[in-house]
Scaffold this motif. Structure first.
Motif, short mmCIF file in Angstrom:
data_model
loop_
_atom_site.label_atom_id
_atom_site.label_comp_id
_atom_site.label_asym_id
_atom_site.label_seq_id
_atom_site.Cartn_x
_atom_site.Cartn_y
_atom_site.Cartn_z
N UNK A 1 38.71 9.71 15.22
CA UNK A 1 39.60 10.84 15.51
C UNK A 1 40.21 11.37 14.22
N UNK A 2 40.18 12.67 14.05
CA UNK A 2 40.84 13.31 12.92
C UNK A 2 41.71 14.45 13.43
N UNK A 3 42.76 14.72 12.71
CA UNK A 3 43.67 15.83 13.04
C UNK A 3 43.72 16.76 11.86
N UNK A 4 43.50 18.04 12.11
CA UNK A 4 43.54 19.03 11.02
C UNK A 4 44.95 19.11 10.46
N UNK A 5 45.03 19.58 9.23
CA UNK A 5 46.33 19.72 8.58
C UNK A 5 47.24 20.61 9.41
N UNK A 6 48.43 20.13 9.65
CA UNK A 6 49.38 20.86 10.50
C UNK A 6 50.72 20.92 9.78
N UNK A 7 51.09 22.09 9.27
CA UNK A 7 52.35 22.18 8.51
C UNK A 7 53.58 21.91 9.35
N UNK A 8 53.44 21.89 10.69
CA UNK A 8 54.59 21.64 11.55
C UNK A 8 54.71 20.17 11.94
N UNK A 9 53.74 19.35 11.51
CA UNK A 9 53.78 17.93 11.83
C UNK A 9 54.66 17.22 10.80
N UNK A 10 55.84 16.81 11.23
CA UNK A 10 56.82 16.22 10.33
C UNK A 10 56.95 14.70 10.48
N UNK A 11 56.75 14.21 11.70
CA UNK A 11 56.88 12.78 11.97
C UNK A 11 55.61 12.26 12.61
N UNK A 12 55.15 11.10 12.16
CA UNK A 12 53.97 10.49 12.76
C UNK A 12 54.19 8.98 12.87
N UNK A 13 54.02 8.44 14.06
CA UNK A 13 54.10 7.01 14.28
C UNK A 13 52.82 6.54 14.97
N UNK A 14 52.08 5.67 14.29
CA UNK A 14 50.89 5.02 14.85
C UNK A 14 51.13 3.52 14.92
N UNK A 15 52.37 3.16 15.15
CA UNK A 15 52.76 1.76 15.24
C UNK A 15 52.07 1.08 16.42
N UNK A 16 51.52 -0.11 16.17
CA UNK A 16 50.90 -0.91 17.22
C UNK A 16 49.81 -0.14 17.96
N UNK A 17 48.98 0.55 17.21
CA UNK A 17 47.90 1.33 17.82
C UNK A 17 46.53 0.67 17.66
N UNK A 18 46.49 -0.56 17.18
CA UNK A 18 45.22 -1.26 17.04
C UNK A 18 44.35 -0.76 15.91
N UNK A 19 44.95 -0.13 14.90
CA UNK A 19 44.18 0.38 13.78
C UNK A 19 43.64 -0.77 12.94
N UNK A 20 42.39 -0.66 12.52
CA UNK A 20 41.73 -1.72 11.76
C UNK A 20 41.05 -1.10 10.55
N UNK A 21 41.04 -1.85 9.43
CA UNK A 21 40.37 -1.37 8.23
C UNK A 21 41.28 -0.57 7.33
#
Length: 462
Positions: A1-21
């Motif tokens: 999954x990728x998200x395009x650059x978004x100038x309105x995206x100020x906060x991002x939390x991917x805590x405990x999302x099972x990310x690996x690598x």
């Protein structure tokens, strides 16, 4: 999954999302981010260099991952507004860079539970806005950095526990300090008088060092103290009677030392051990940070997981969350060389959850006033020279779960009733008292001859 650059995206939390690598590279395109939380995943690799291009970052949380290496030397010079950096519980190692830029905006820095070694670089902690500094559970050593009062205006929380610092306890801590932990290092010699300069200190942990000398009277001048832990050092001499001036004290642990003399009757004046506290004991577990961005400004509350307070509780060492210390009140004087009678005044400490005076040289009777410890869960009296009977008043204690009177000279029938009726589950708490009898130890008293005993129960190791 990728998200395009978004100038309105100020906060991002991917805590405990099972990310690996490795950290997902597309995050680097979110150049407007000022809050990024990637904690509690299984992210690996070194600290991504492209983080340095995210100039808007104010909060970066990478804790509870598997990162290796060391943070880049240009970290603070490239991300000028970085206010919160949380790198705890990773596999970072080696020496920290000597020059990491000027952390002019840094308020919270936690590097705990890694493998950093050698000296703590001056540039890392030279931030005038620093509020919380946690370097615990690493391999730091060398000379302890000086904290100059004219530089640090707000530094309230400092944890250097479980490293390899040695020498005398530093004397340059700040008036604003409310939490100081130097646990599990190699500090030696006596306590410095300069500790009294910390007029707002609430929590002082110096256990598991090599500190010596007597407990000084000047400790009573730190009247704000709520937690004082000096366990497992080499203190000797008397417990100062002036201890009663610590009217805010909820937790006092001086176990595993070489203290002598009697238990001061003045303990009855420890106000917070008499009346259960109604409010949280420390206010450092929720820290308000003011986030200011080009597009908006708002008050953000950042919840941090700080190190637990480790205490001897119910036969084992347990960790109490620092944000729940208001629930616990304890007095631990065990494993010393205290002598004399147990003062009846201890029965006035009705807020106590734990009273441990095991492994001393105390004699005479158990005070009947212990029946007034209405909140008590654990009473440890083992390995003394106590005599007489166990007071019937202890049957009033509705929260009692452990009463350990083993290895004394007690006699008579063990009271049976109330919570004491549950002690049948562990007769080891009564062993090695040649004169005791009762249902709890399956030994009938003379007046009970002919009465059946209950079936055997599985016992626990003491």
């Amino acid at each position: 999954m990728e998200i395009a650059s978004n100038p309105n995206l100020l906060l991002m939390s991917l805590k405990s999302c099972g990310l690996v690598g490795e950290v997902l590279k597309w995050i680097s395109t979110q150049t407007s981010l000022y809050f990024l939380d990637l904690s509690k995943n299984k992210l690996q690799g070194v600290f991504p260099q492209w983080f340095l291009e995210m100039r808007s970052l104010q909060v970066l949380i990478l804790s509870d991952n598997e990162f290796i290496g060391s943070p880049p030397s240009a970290l603070f010079s490239r991300i000028h507004d970085l206010g919160v950096l949380v790198l705890s519980k990773n596999n970072f190692s080696r020496e920290l860079p000597k020059h990491m830029g000027d952390p002019l905006s840094l308020r919270i820095l936690t590097l705990s539970e890694n493998n950093f070694s050698s000296h703590v670089p001056r540039s890392l902690i030279d931030g005038p806005c620093l509020l919380l500094l946690d370097l615990s559970r690493n391999q730091f050593s060398g000379p302890f950095q000086v904290f100059y009062p004219e530089v640090y205006l707000d530094l309230a929380y400092m944890d250097f526990s479980y490293n390899n610092f040695l020498g005398q306890i530093p004397t340059t801590f700040l008036k604003e300090t409310t939490f100081l932990a130097l646990v599990g290092n190699k500090f030696s010699r006596g306590l410095p008088f300069n500790l009294t300069n910390m007029s707002k200190l609430k929590h002082l942990e110096l256990q598991d060092n090599n500190l010596t000398g007597e407990l000084p009277n000047f400790l009573s001048k730190i009247s704000t103290l709520q937690v004082l832990n000096l366990r497992s050092n080499h203190f000797q001499g008397l417990i100062p009677k002036s201890i009663y001036n610590l009217s805010n004290l909820q937790i006092l642990d001086v176990s595993n030392n070489y203290l002598t003399g009697e238990i001061p009757k003045e303990f009855r004046n420890l106000v917070e051990m008499i009346e259960p506290p109604n409010s949280p004991s420390l206010n450092l577990y929720i820290i308000s940070i003011y986030f200011s961005t080009i597009r908006s400004s708002e008050e953000g509350k950042l919840s941090l997981e700080l190190r637990d307070l480790i205490v001897n509780w119910k036969k084992s060492k347990q960790g109490f969350s620092i944000d729940k210390l208001n629930m616990y009140t304890l007095l631990d004087l065990s494993n010393n060389q205290l002598s004399g009678q147990i003062p009846a005044s201890l029965g006035a400490l009705e807020a106590l959850k734990l009273l441990n005076i095991c492994s001393n040289k105390l004699y005479s009777k158990i005070p009947t006033s212990f029946g007034d410890l209405e909140n008590i869960e654990t009473i440890g009296l083992s390995h003394n020279n106590l005599s007489g009977s166990i007071p019937l008043t202890l049957t009033k204690l509705q929260q009692l779960t452990i009463l350990n009177v083993s290895n004394n000279e007690l006699t008579g029938q063990i009271p049976y009733g109330g919570q004491l009726g549950t002690m049948i589950l562990d007769p080891n708490y009564f062993i090695n008292n040649s004169g005791l009898c009762g249902i709890q130890i399956r030994l009938p008293c003379p007046e009970d001859d002919g009465l059946p005993l209950p079936p055997p129960t599985k016992t626990q190791e003491p």
